[in-house]
Design an enzyme around this catalytic site. Sequence first.
Site, mmCIF file in Angstrom:
data_model
loop_
_atom_site.group_PDB
_atom_site.id
_atom_site.type_symbol
_atom_site.label_atom_id
_atom_site.label_comp_id
_atom_site.label_asym_id
_atom_site.label_seq_id
_atom_site.Cartn_x
_atom_site.Cartn_y
_atom_site.Cartn_z
ATOM 1 N N CYS A 56 -8.181 2.404 1.063
ATOM 2 C CA CYS A 56 -9.162 1.367 0.714
ATOM 3 C C CYS A 56 -8.408 0.120 0.260
ATOM 4 O O CYS A 56 -7.995 0.015 -0.898
ATOM 5 C CB CYS A 56 -10.096 1.871 -0.386
ATOM 6 S SG CYS A 56 -11.370 0.688 -0.864
ATOM 7 N N ASP A 57 -8.241 -0.830 1.188
ATOM 8 C CA ASP A 57 -7.440 -2.027 0.907
ATOM 9 C C ASP A 57 -7.876 -2.776 -0.355
ATOM 10 O O ASP A 57 -7.026 -3.193 -1.138
ATOM 11 C CB ASP A 57 -7.481 -2.988 2.099
ATOM 12 C CG ASP A 57 -6.769 -2.442 3.320
ATOM 13 O OD1 ASP A 57 -5.696 -1.847 3.151
ATOM 14 O OD2 ASP A 57 -7.280 -2.610 4.433
ATOM 15 N N PRO A 58 -9.193 -3.002 -0.560
ATOM 16 C CA PRO A 58 -9.562 -3.847 -1.701
ATOM 17 C C PRO A 58 -9.559 -3.159 -3.060
ATOM 18 O O PRO A 58 -10.002 -3.763 -4.046
ATOM 19 C CB PRO A 58 -10.971 -4.342 -1.327
ATOM 20 C CG PRO A 58 -11.518 -3.309 -0.435
ATOM 21 C CD PRO A 58 -10.339 -2.761 0.326
ATOM 22 N N HIS A 70 0.857 -1.182 0.000
ATOM 23 C CA HIS A 70 0.000 0.000 0.000
ATOM 24 C C HIS A 70 0.900 1.241 0.000
ATOM 25 O O HIS A 70 2.056 1.181 0.440
ATOM 26 C CB HIS A 70 -0.892 0.031 1.243
ATOM 27 C CG HIS A 70 -1.888 -1.082 1.326
ATOM 28 N ND1 HIS A 70 -1.514 -2.393 1.555
ATOM 29 C CD2 HIS A 70 -3.243 -1.081 1.203
ATOM 30 C CE1 HIS A 70 -2.614 -3.149 1.565
ATOM 31 N NE2 HIS A 70 -3.663 -2.388 1.360
#
Length: 789
Positions: free
Chosen positions: A474-476, A407
């Site tokens: 937003c991880d996904p 990330h």
Amino acid sequence: MADTLLRSTEDGDRYELLSPTAMPKAGGFLWNQKMMIQITCRGYATAQFMQPEPAKYAYAPNLEAKTFMQPEQNYYAHHPGRFVYVKDEETGQLFSAPYEPIRAPLDRFVFSVGKSDVGWTVEHLGIRVEMTLVIPTHDVVELWSVKVTNLTGRPRRVSVYPYFPFGYMSWMNQEAEWRPDLNGIVGSSITPYQKAADYFKNKYLKDKSYFLCETPPVSWEAMQQAFEGEGGLHAPSSLQHQELGRSDARYETPVAAVQYRAELKTDEQREYRFLFGPAYDDAEIRAVRDKYLSKEGFAQTAAEYAAYIAKGRGCLQIETPDKHVNNFVNNWLPRQCYYHGDVNRLTTDPQTRNYLQDNMGMSYIKPEVARKAFLIAVSQQEKDGAMPDGILLAEGAELKYINQIPHTDHCIWLPVTLEAYLAETGDYALLQEQVKGIHGDTYTVFERFSRAMDWLLSARDERGLSYIAQGDWCDPLNMVGYKGKGVSGWQTVAAAFAAKLWADVCEHEGKTDLAAHFRAGAKAVNDAANAHLWDGDWFARGITDDNVIFGVKKDKEGRIWLNPQTWSILSGAASNEQIARMLPQVDSQLSTPYGTVMFGPPYSGMREDVGRVTQKYPGSAENASVYNHAAVFYVHSLYSIGETDRAYDVLRKMIPGPSEEDYVQRGQLPVYIPNYYRGAYQQYPRTAGRSSQLFNTGTVSWVYRSFIEGMCGLRGDSKGLRIEPQLPSSWDAIKVTRLFRGATFVIDIRRAADVKEVVVKHEGKALPEARFTNIRQGETYELSVSIPK
């Protein structure tokens, strides 16, 4: 609030739910620095402890993956729980407390959630059962008391059967037996492994689970199947007999069930006490028993744990026209903030963004904890100035799960969270602390933050937009930039905001050249956002590896995202004219009765250039739910531009209630804010608003900050306490008690027709500006504040 379903005590310390069926997943949670338990009104429980990685002592009945807690957790008959069966020996009739597994219609039901204990009162067949759970301040053990009372005008003969399933402990090795020397049932297992090296890692794990009784039972059962028989959990075969079968479990699913017989006179009560938890060996079990299993031990533990929780009472008490908001802010919001900063979500490798934001909340509760967190975080900075995906908190800990996915946003959170800490404490000395890093380098905190900001400004493409790699906040959003070219619209404006904040700190520290450097960087990033991401009425969410812009008007799904609008306001990328275009679009496309959704419309299927966010169920989690973390960023931005009513509307919707209809729809008690409520309000109104029931969320530090600094307008700076309230237009007055830098401020805030700006009076005299200076620790200051009508 309708007292027929849910009520709070006068002081707000407890909420009582009066139905086991209206909100079946509603629950409460307790924690200490080694364990956490979340338990529902019906008796189902999810518990874990640290050794040092998260582990269980009551297991699901099948081999479960080791993951974090699941949203909207489904419960089933054999889900781990804490139950008590009661049998009328004269008629053979059965019921169970709190409600599962028998689900008999009850004459009375009270689920009582306190800040330091959880309890139930259940009445049926003329018998009252009271169950109470407390935990200690340090050890991993549940302390259960069960009181049984005869409510009828005649003697009663009953059997009482506490039933605590151990579950499927291990496919390698599991057993359980009654231990007369310990006066309890002990389950033993071996944690499964394959690699030889894991044997040594596992060698000292606490692979025993115990259920200890203060009062010796007349019989017991240690094997699940023998207890349940052919009747199932709704009518266990073993309860049809005079006594339990006293079986052991030999590579069979173990359970802890014991039986007490009680002959009760009218109004007579019996009390039983039990311990439930994990241990390494018998010696540890004996030590726990000796320490806790007595009336005096329970009383002392309850008092000590209540004192431990009281340390997180926070810095704000409010009295507003909304008593339900008062209760939440005064009692429950600081408790949830305290939980996050106290135990870091019970993980050894919290995501860097979570670690920093969770500890931001501690600035208002225990600032020394927040200070330490900054030092720990920057000590793990990469050589190039980047921040790692996770912060390692225990020796031997490794980055796991999501922290193995690259990330790009983690540097952003350093100045964003530091701003709150410095405002609250004025502790600029932190910046001069020397920090030796894990790579052997030594820099001051100030230098490490500057290196992080330089890295952040360098991690941009030829257009000046920030790379997203395989995720930002937003991880996904994991496939926007996995080829190395995709960029994030949110991260671009968030990087500008971070650089702007850090420039202000540089200015304060006399580093004018650095301040100019970072302000120029912020302007360049904002300019790039406007050149490439502005879509006429809002900012786009990003541009994919294949140069496809998304989060724009042409998109049928994922058309408008909240975060880029929020952070463009904070960064200054959005002009007043742009804000005037953005806000009505957020209102019309993203607002619901349960809050502001993260984006809209939800995705209905996989979009391969965006990622797994599009595969989540529409309206759940990051796929267009009311994701409260994103919503509270929006609140923060709205308060920054004086959009008071919009800000409060979004803020209020994060708290369940106060109508019975709202409580039932969300299905959650107002004792915490969950990470999301279901979205897809237009598509699926039946499930919209449903709580995830997950209390792990970066939302709460920001909510507390928004009430303190936004609504109440009581924000510190290097000179003192600024006083700039932003009350909802429907309110004429509030009263506030604010703890700040060792002093207590008692403040009466009222609208007045004769003022055009905030006027602050102390001891009858108006201050020269809306700021209180020369604050002395231990003093109490009474202020009257007038704000324009």
